[in-house]
Design a protein around this motif. Structure first.
Motif, PDB file in Angstrom:
ATOM      1  N   ASN A   3     -27.325 -48.619 132.085  1.00  3.83           N
ATOM      2  CA  ASN A   3     -27.695 -49.579 133.121  1.00  3.83           C
ATOM      3  C   ASN A   3     -26.585 -50.611 133.334  1.00  3.83           C
ATOM      4  N   LEU A   4     -25.942 -51.044 132.251  1.00  6.46           N
ATOM      5  CA  LEU A   4     -24.825 -51.982 132.368  1.00  6.46           C
ATOM      6  C   LEU A   4     -23.652 -51.349 133.112  1.00  6.46           C
ATOM      7  N   VAL A   5     -23.397 -50.071 132.863  1.00 14.54           N
ATOM      8  CA  VAL A   5     -22.307 -49.379 133.549  1.00 14.54           C
ATOM      9  C   VAL A   5     -22.606 -49.265 135.038  1.00 14.54           C
TER      10      VAL A   5
ATOM     11  N   PRO B 233     -16.631 -56.129 138.072  1.00 13.03           N
ATOM     12  CA  PRO B 233     -15.450 -56.413 137.233  1.00 13.03           C
ATOM     13  C   PRO B 233     -15.450 -57.801 136.611  1.00 13.03           C
ATOM     14  N   TYR B 234     -15.910 -58.804 137.374  1.00 15.10           N
ATOM     15  CA  TYR B 234     -15.888 -60.170 136.854  1.00 15.10           C
ATOM     16  C   TYR B 234     -17.018 -60.433 135.857  1.00 15.10           C
ATOM     17  N   LYS B 235     -17.935 -59.462 135.675  1.00 13.46           N
ATOM     18  CA  LYS B 235     -19.033 -59.619 134.723  1.00 13.46           C
ATOM     19  C   LYS B 235     -18.819 -58.789 133.453  1.00 13.46           C
ATOM     20  N   LEU B 236     -17.595 -58.345 133.220  1.00 12.43           N
ATOM     21  CA  LEU B 236     -17.327 -57.484 132.069  1.00 12.43           C
ATOM     22  C   LEU B 236     -17.663 -58.180 130.749  1.00 12.43           C
ATOM     23  N   ASP B 237     -17.214 -59.413 130.569  1.00 14.10           N
ATOM     24  CA  ASP B 237     -17.458 -60.121 129.307  1.00 14.10           C
ATOM     25  C   ASP B 237     -18.955 -60.272 129.046  1.00 14.10           C
ATOM     26  N   ALA B 238     -19.711 -60.603 130.095  1.00 18.37           N
ATOM     27  CA  ALA B 238     -21.159 -60.760 129.929  1.00 18.37           C
ATOM     28  C   ALA B 238     -21.810 -59.426 129.571  1.00 18.37           C
ATOM     29  N   ALA B 239     -21.313 -58.321 130.183  1.00 23.38           N
ATOM     30  CA  ALA B 239     -21.881 -56.999 129.891  1.00 23.38           C
ATOM     31  C   ALA B 239     -21.592 -56.586 128.446  1.00 23.38           C
TER      32      ALA B 239
ATOM     33  N   LEU C  88     -24.356 -55.877 125.472  1.00 23.03           N
ATOM     34  CA  LEU C  88     -24.422 -54.640 124.694  1.00 23.03           C
ATOM     35  C   LEU C  88     -24.362 -54.935 123.198  1.00 23.03           C
ATOM     36  N   ARG C  89     -23.552 -55.898 122.781  1.00 23.55           N
ATOM     37  CA  ARG C  89     -23.481 -56.271 121.371  1.00 23.55           C
ATOM     38  C   ARG C  89     -24.832 -56.832 120.890  1.00 23.55           C
ATOM     39  N   LYS C  90     -25.490 -57.601 121.747  1.00 27.51           N
ATOM     40  CA  LYS C  90     -26.789 -58.153 121.376  1.00 27.51           C
ATOM     41  C   LYS C  90     -27.831 -57.052 121.223  1.00 27.51           C
ATOM     42  N   VAL C  91     -27.773 -56.039 122.105  1.00 30.50           N
ATOM     43  CA  VAL C  91     -28.690 -54.904 121.983  1.00 30.50           C
ATOM     44  C   VAL C  91     -28.463 -54.184 120.652  1.00 30.50           C
ATOM     45  N   ALA C  92     -27.200 -53.950 120.308  1.00 31.52           N
ATOM     46  CA  ALA C  92     -26.883 -53.293 119.033  1.00 31.52           C
ATOM     47  C   ALA C  92     -27.364 -54.130 117.857  1.00 31.52           C
TER      48      ALA C  92
ATOM     49  N   ARG D 286     -18.089 -49.206 119.876  1.00 31.35           N
ATOM     50  CA  ARG D 286     -16.745 -49.375 120.430  1.00 31.35           C
ATOM     51  C   ARG D 286     -16.518 -48.423 121.606  1.00 31.35           C
ATOM     52  N   ILE D 287     -17.015 -47.200 121.487  1.00 29.76           N
ATOM     53  CA  ILE D 287     -16.859 -46.220 122.574  1.00 29.76           C
ATOM     54  C   ILE D 287     -17.586 -46.696 123.831  1.00 29.76           C
ATOM     55  N   ARG D 288     -18.811 -47.211 123.669  1.00 33.07           N
ATOM     56  CA  ARG D 288     -19.552 -47.680 124.843  1.00 33.07           C
ATOM     57  C   ARG D 288     -18.916 -48.932 125.455  1.00 33.07           C
ATOM     58  N   ILE D 289     -18.330 -49.774 124.636  1.00 34.96           N
ATOM     59  CA  ILE D 289     -17.605 -50.945 125.159  1.00 34.96           C
ATOM     60  C   ILE D 289     -16.361 -50.508 125.917  1.00 34.96           C
TER      61      ILE D 289
END
Length: 290
Positions: free
Chosen positions: A19-21, A26-32, A36-40, A60-63
């Motif tokens: 869903n994040l992908v 582009p400008y929301k990359l850091d937030a995405a 994802l880190r919070k979900v993990a 790391r692969i998903r990031i």
């Protein structure tokens, strides 16, 4: 049970990552990435009793996937903007070429008219009229030569500095160039329905290397660009006086420069705004008089 719970956790993580992908800007990359880190981290907390977590390598692969997607979307936007700018440039070039061709055709007709008149006057022996027609014919020849030069030299044109205080404020100008015979036609096109007020011209002068002067102006004002991403946007956070200083150094003495924009429609609009209406109750009025 552990295996089934692991599959459930993995599906939840992948669903969030997908869903994040899909919704990534582009400008929301850091937030995405942070999301994802919070979900993990949440999955690791919920699965601690069964030692279930998202591996560091898979996270790391998903990031990396998010990073590559953001880069792709950014490049895609750049290509679209480049295509749009190229279409606009070609459109402007076609208009300039058509204007030059029409002007050349008009001047050739005018030259033929003067040549016929000159032949008739020479046959009559009217020396005074012959001299006058020859002067006019020389003016037409010079104009033809100028048109031919403009058509052959693609770097020649008009450099302009314009502003629109009603739309962008006082400390912002646009620096550009055009090859049109009448450069104000281009400025009128910029003052279309996309902005509420017309642009005001501060400087407008012809140069044999208008492309070079425009490029040097952009380089000097690069740190004051309004749009730091799209270099094709020619707006800069400088005052007309600052632009005048740079132009004088690059182009020499400017014959004409307007420091203060007329901004006629904007100023008239300000004068027609009604004064605010203040409604006071009888109680507030009595308190005001005390």
């Amino acid at each position: 049970m552990v295996r089934d719970f692991s599959k459930l956790m993995l599906r939840a993580f992948n669903a969030e990552a997908d869903n994040l992908v899909r919704s990534l800007k582009p400008y929301k990359l850091d937030a995405a990435v942070e999301r994802l880190r919070k979900v993990a981290s949440t999955i690791e907390r919920l699965g601690r009793s069964m030692d279930i977590r998202v591996s560091t390598q898979y996270l790391r692969i998903r990031i990396d996937e998010l990073t590559l997607t953001a880069d792709f979307l950014h490049k895609q936007a750049e290509e679209k903007e480049a295509d749009r700018a190229e279409r606009e440039r070609l459109k402007e070039e076609r208009k300039a070429q058509q204007e030059l061709e029409r002007e050349r055709e008009r001047l050739e007709k005018e030259r033929a008219h003067y040549a016929n008149a000159l032949a008739a006057l020479e046959a009559k022996g009217d020396l005074e009229a012959v001299a006058r027609i020859r002067d006019q014919l020389a003016d037409v020849d010079r104009a033809l030569s100028d048109v031919d030069y403009r058509a052959a030299n693609i770097r020649a044109g008009y450099v302009y500095v314009i502003s629109n205080i009603g739309s962008f404020g006082e400390a912002m100008v646009k620096v550009g160039m055009t090859r049109r015979l009448d450069p104000r036609d281009r400025i009128r096109e910029l003052s279309d329905a996309s902005v509420p007020f017309n642009f005001d011209v501060h400087a407008l002068f012809f140069s044999k290397d208008a492309v070079g002067i425009e490029g040097q102006m952009h380089a000097r004002l690069s740190e004051r660009r309004v749009n730091a991403v799209n270099r094709r946007r020619e707006f800069f956070r400088v005052t007309p006086l600052e632009a005048k200083m740079h132009l004088s150094e690059l182009a020499g003495e400017l014959l004409e420069f307007e420091d203060i924009p007329e901004a006629l429609e904007f100023r008239q609009s300000l004068s027609q705004v009604p004064a605010p209406i203040v409604l006071a109750t009888s109680q507030s009025a009595s308190l005001a008089t005390q």
